[in-house]
Write a protein that holds these residues in place. Sequence first.
Motif: not given
Length: 160
Positions: A99, A4, A1-2, A94, A66
Amino acid sequence: MSAITLRPATPQDAEFMLRLYRGTRQDLAALADEVLRERIVAMQFAAQQQQYLARFPHAEVSVVVDGDRPVGRLYVDCDETGVRLVDISLLPEVRNRGIGAGLLRALMTRAGAHALPLRLSVLPTNRARSLYARLGFEAAGDGGLYQSMEWRAAGAPAAT
């Protein structure tokens, strides 16, 4: 996951926002007529947007990103009485990755820094309700179809 991030929603996000809303409407999946289903989704999405604009004309409308990919939306309305989470939605693929919890914690930090409550309304059957409870939100009244919930930072004044 990049990482947020949030960015303001623009008119160019309309197609994504409709696709995101469609992902929240699993209850319509049983409709065999795809054209009818899409018309209903489009009408209900438009009605929801109109209602949000009418009730919360100054709300911040953000796209959850993301990396460089839009994955959700966040509607937040703030005034001197509190911070209101109007809507939080994530694409189905997702969800359950932390998140939403991260976004909620950021809102909690924001509200707490100003000694304001963070409020939201949720359907009693919505799975997110358990997340809200885990994060310390408490029932704050019955809004008819929806359950009102509220979070306050430790030491924040109670509602009068």
